[in-house]
Design an enzyme around this catalytic site. Sequence first.
Site, PDB file in Angstrom:
ATOM      1  N   HIS A  98       1.253  -1.544  -0.347  1.00  0.00           N
ATOM      2  CA  HIS A  98      -0.214  -0.708   0.130  1.00  0.00           C
ATOM      3  C   HIS A  98       0.806   0.992   0.165  1.00  0.00           C
ATOM      4  O   HIS A  98       1.422   1.584   1.135  1.00  0.00           O
ATOM      5  CB  HIS A  98      -0.699   0.001   1.779  1.00  0.00           C
ATOM      6  CG  HIS A  98      -2.481  -1.405   1.083  1.00  0.00           C
ATOM      7  ND1 HIS A  98      -2.703  -1.141   0.563  1.00  0.00           N
ATOM      8  CD2 HIS A  98      -2.029  -2.512   2.019  1.00  0.00           C
ATOM      9  CE1 HIS A  98      -3.974  -2.390   0.347  1.00  0.00           C
ATOM     10  NE2 HIS A  98      -2.905  -2.781   1.682  1.00  0.00           N
ATOM     11  N   HIS A 108      -0.323  -6.957  -5.396  1.00  0.00           N
ATOM     12  CA  HIS A 108      -0.815  -7.712  -4.902  1.00  0.00           C
ATOM     13  C   HIS A 108       0.353  -9.197  -5.785  1.00  0.00           C
ATOM     14  O   HIS A 108      -0.244  -9.287  -6.895  1.00  0.00           O
ATOM     15  CB  HIS A 108      -2.077  -8.201  -4.405  1.00  0.00           C
ATOM     16  CG  HIS A 108      -2.601  -9.853  -4.128  1.00  0.00           C
ATOM     17  ND1 HIS A 108      -3.015 -10.988  -5.113  1.00  0.00           N
ATOM     18  CD2 HIS A 108      -2.744 -10.374  -3.139  1.00  0.00           C
ATOM     19  CE1 HIS A 108      -3.392 -12.234  -4.853  1.00  0.00           C
ATOM     20  NE2 HIS A 108      -2.692 -12.109  -3.315  1.00  0.00           N
ATOM     21  N   ASN A 110       0.849 -13.914  -5.505  1.00  0.00           N
ATOM     22  CA  ASN A 110       0.469 -14.938  -4.309  1.00  0.00           C
ATOM     23  C   ASN A 110       0.929 -15.868  -5.047  1.00  0.00           C
ATOM     24  O   ASN A 110       1.026 -16.426  -6.172  1.00  0.00           O
ATOM     25  CB  ASN A 110      -0.869 -15.106  -4.131  1.00  0.00           C
ATOM     26  CG  ASN A 110      -1.146 -16.226  -3.274  1.00  0.00           C
ATOM     27  OD1 ASN A 110      -1.927 -17.269  -3.521  1.00  0.00           O
ATOM     28  ND2 ASN A 110      -0.980 -16.105  -2.024  1.00  0.00           N
ATOM     29  N   GLY A 261      -6.481 -20.487  10.848  1.00  0.00           N
ATOM     30  CA  GLY A 261      -5.328 -19.347  10.678  1.00  0.00           C
ATOM     31  C   GLY A 261      -4.797 -17.967  11.458  1.00  0.00           C
ATOM     32  O   GLY A 261      -5.486 -18.015  12.309  1.00  0.00           O
TER      33      GLY A 261
END
Length: 307
Positions: A98, A108, A110, A261
């Site tokens: 950010h 982003h 992943n 998690g």
Amino acid sequence: MQNSQSENVRTYFLGLQDRISHALESEDGEARFSEDSWLREEGGGGQSRVLNEGAVFEKAGINFSDIKGSSLPDSATAKRPHLAGARFRAMGLSLVTHPRNPHVPTTHMNLRFFYAEPKDGEPVWWFGGGFDLTPYYGQKEDAIHWHRTARAACQPYGIELYPKLKQNCDEYFYLPHRKEPRGIGGIFFDDYNEGGFESSFLFTQSVGDHFLPAYQPIVARRKKSPHTEAERQFQIYRRGRYVEFNLIHDRGTLFGLQSNGRTESILMSLPPLVRWDYNYLPQSGTPEAELHQVFLKPQNWADLELK
């Protein structure tokens, strides 16, 4: 599957975490990542790295996790009902930035690897991941560079792969309640096990290795761009779309929460400041309107030429 194959994935993910951390620290020039290692009661753990209040990045995080469990969560079996109740091992590397300057896009990235052992059936495995870009003020130069780099990551694995994964990304990072995409996309893949383990792993590494070449030049170009307080407020407003997607639609967030998690690591992706304005519409002819009218319309950026 041999245990050494899973360990090779783990080694690559951890090495990529180091590479990206060092590159973002270098680009920021002031702030450093703090690391928080954690263990999960059911098995496994991870390490979360967060950079706060930097010169370039208001917040950035890159998390590695390697967890084990006795039963895959619902978010992982919705499209795989035969794996309900399967023992599993899930590894992932997840990053979000950010930036402080509204002319530097949020990004982003992943990568993930799943291995599951159903109660009745053979073990299964797959890779997933990708990267996407969320600008606040669109720049065609950046969009073209981003998508050409994403295409380069896919090209050794077939010319049809990039268009397919780009479409996947456009469809996945979409907010149906807003009827708009989160950003200008990139590539997204899931349930990937093409050509056996070695080929699939090589492709996953190609995606990871192309992230910094895709993002870092954009940051370097835009991080010193002059901006106004009004542009900063528009950035903070548009971050609301990021929050909405992650909390309502993102499968990774749902998987993390459903698998018990670590909440702090799962919600690391959220921005430090965000706002919602009632029924906001940008004025016609402004850069804010151009974001909606041009950049939030999926198009073939990789084949466009700058004029």
